[in-house]
Design a protein around this motif. Structure first.
Motif, PDB file in Angstrom:
ATOM      1  N   ASN A   5      19.865   1.007 -18.459  1.00 59.84           N
ATOM      2  CA  ASN A   5      19.776   0.162 -19.515  1.00 59.84           C
ATOM      3  C   ASN A   5      20.016  -0.799 -18.897  1.00 59.84           C
ATOM      4  O   ASN A   5      19.922  -2.367 -18.555  1.00 59.84           O
ATOM      5  CB  ASN A   5      20.492   0.550 -21.023  1.00 59.84           C
ATOM      6  N   THR A   6      21.303  -1.159 -18.533  1.00 58.89           N
ATOM      7  CA  THR A   6      22.288  -2.396 -17.623  1.00 58.89           C
ATOM      8  C   THR A   6      21.521  -2.581 -16.549  1.00 58.89           C
ATOM      9  O   THR A   6      20.997  -3.205 -16.647  1.00 58.89           O
ATOM     10  CB  THR A   6      23.470  -1.541 -16.986  1.00 58.89           C
ATOM     11  N   ALA A   7      20.900  -1.202 -15.694  1.00 59.85           N
ATOM     12  CA  ALA A   7      19.711  -1.545 -14.324  1.00 59.85           C
ATOM     13  C   ALA A   7      18.258  -2.133 -14.660  1.00 59.85           C
ATOM     14  O   ALA A   7      18.364  -3.417 -13.935  1.00 59.85           O
ATOM     15  CB  ALA A   7      19.229   0.082 -13.747  1.00 59.85           C
ATOM     16  N   ILE A   8      18.201  -1.615 -16.341  1.00 61.37           N
ATOM     17  CA  ILE A   8      16.732  -2.297 -16.267  1.00 61.37           C
ATOM     18  C   ILE A   8      17.242  -4.232 -17.021  1.00 61.37           C
ATOM     19  O   ILE A   8      15.829  -4.826 -16.501  1.00 61.37           O
ATOM     20  CB  ILE A   8      16.023  -1.823 -18.152  1.00 61.37           C
ATOM     21  N   LEU A   9      18.455  -4.326 -17.616  1.00 60.58           N
ATOM     22  CA  LEU A   9      18.872  -5.616 -17.967  1.00 60.58           C
ATOM     23  C   LEU A   9      18.459  -6.283 -16.499  1.00 60.58           C
ATOM     24  O   LEU A   9      18.226  -7.598 -16.612  1.00 60.58           O
ATOM     25  CB  LEU A   9      19.809  -5.871 -18.782  1.00 60.58           C
ATOM     26  N   HIS A  10      19.364  -6.050 -15.490  1.00 66.92           N
ATOM     27  CA  HIS A  10      19.420  -6.632 -14.375  1.00 66.92           C
ATOM     28  C   HIS A  10      17.902  -7.290 -13.354  1.00 66.92           C
ATOM     29  O   HIS A  10      18.288  -7.646 -12.946  1.00 66.92           O
ATOM     30  CB  HIS A  10      20.337  -6.195 -13.262  1.00 66.92           C
ATOM     31  N   GLN A  11      17.258  -5.801 -13.566  1.00 65.21           N
ATOM     32  CA  GLN A  11      16.062  -6.383 -13.467  1.00 65.21           C
ATOM     33  C   GLN A  11      15.521  -7.713 -14.355  1.00 65.21           C
ATOM     34  O   GLN A  11      14.531  -8.286 -13.690  1.00 65.21           O
ATOM     35  CB  GLN A  11      14.609  -4.984 -13.247  1.00 65.21           C
ATOM     36  N   ILE A  12      15.424  -7.499 -15.479  1.00 71.29           N
ATOM     37  CA  ILE A  12      14.684  -8.347 -16.390  1.00 71.29           C
ATOM     38  C   ILE A  12      15.586 -10.338 -15.630  1.00 71.29           C
ATOM     39  O   ILE A  12      14.749 -10.518 -15.417  1.00 71.29           O
ATOM     40  CB  ILE A  12      15.400  -8.362 -17.428  1.00 71.29           C
ATOM     41  N   ARG A  13      16.969  -9.821 -15.549  1.00 71.84           N
ATOM     42  CA  ARG A  13      17.739 -10.909 -14.603  1.00 71.84           C
ATOM     43  C   ARG A  13      16.927 -11.831 -13.604  1.00 71.84           C
ATOM     44  O   ARG A  13      16.348 -12.658 -12.639  1.00 71.84           O
ATOM     45  CB  ARG A  13      18.956 -10.994 -14.939  1.00 71.84           C
TER      46      ARG A  13
END
Length: 284
Positions: A5-13
């Motif tokens: 989930n955190t990895a996805i968040l950073h990808q979105i950023r």
């Protein structure tokens, strides 16, 4: 699952940054090549192959302390034992501009690169409060305060012109949006845009941490660096820290014309790091 989930968040950023760079390529890229001077905010940790671009007023003192623990080869173990002024001594950390061009390129390509951002106007109010309302910041009062008073205040007293220690927020804003200021010299790093300090349209950051989620983001980065088991990001609640409510108050006395011009100055930071236009603004 937590990590993904955190990895996805950073990808979105990351996507948000590259979309903004593309959409604003005329103003953001200016087709210029980075010079070593552009890289003086990028702190290098050779041992863990990390590069951190520090942005003043975004937990940069604590991140510099952490970087000193990481690069100190055992000299420091607790970040909070390092005095704040010690963290800002430039010789304590190595920055990317100190390397040769091939070494710079190698590190930019292979190291994990990260930075931390904050809501732009909250960061600005934080810088103003720290640099212009604290009595001990006399070097700032002399260097910038006297200039701001001279330019923005009609009928300034001799004392104000000499000391520059009572700059009003409205005067500070007027100084920032004054085209003369922009032409004269680059902004001081405490109110310079993140986009100009860290060059996110030229440098591809792997992780973009946010001040609003400072602890989680910081510990995630330390985990990825492989040091999360023995090093945690220092947490402390600072009672004096600048909040959204405080920022709202500071902007009460700024005319909508000046608010609009100031937003234009920081617009790329708002867009790039996904901060919405503050509800208290009365934009024209």
């Amino acid at each position: 699952l937590q990590l993904s989930n955190t990895a996805i968040l950073h990808q979105i950023r990351r996507d948000q940054v590259s979309d903004t760079c593309r959409a604003n390529s005329v103003s953001s890229r200016k087709r210029r090549v980075l010079t070593p001077n552009d890289l003086k905010h990028l702190v290098v940790d050779e041992d863990h192959e990390m590069i951190y671009c520090y942005v003043p007023k975004v937990a940069c003192t604590n991140w510099k302390r952490v970087m000193m623990v990481l690069t100190g080869r055992g000299k420091y173990s607790d970040p909070m034992e390092i005095p704040a002024n010690e963290a800002h001594v430039s010789s304590n950390l190595k920055t990317l501009n100190q390397y040769s061009i091939p070494e710079i390129n190698h590190r930019l390509k292979n190291y994990m690169k990260f930075l931390f951002v904050r809501e732009p106007f909250e960061r600005l109010v934080s810088a103003y409060r720290n640099k212009f309302t604290q009595k001990y910041n006399t070097s700032f009062h002399k260097r910038y305060g006297t200039k701001i008073v001279r330019r923005q205040r009609k009928n300034a007293t001799q004392e104000a012109l000499r000391k520059g220690d009572d700059v009003k927020f409205e005067e500070f804003v007027a100084y920032l949006i004054d085209p003369h200021t922009q032409r004269e010299e680059p902004f001081n790093e405490h109110w310079q845009t993140v986009y100009s300090l860290c060059h996110p349209c030229h440098i591809h950051y792997d992780l973009i941490g946010k001040y609003e989620t400072l602890e989680e983001d910081s510990n995630y980065i330390l985990q990825l660096a492989g040091v999360g088991n023995y090093l945690k990001f220092p947490t402390y609640a600072k009672s004096t820290r600048t909040t959204d409510e405080m920022t709202t108050e500071f902007f009460q006395n700024i005319s909508s014309e000046h608010q609009t011009q100031l937003y234009e100055v920081y617009k790329l930071d708002f867009l790039m790091f996904n901060y919405s236009v503050p509800s208290y603004l009365k934009l024209e």
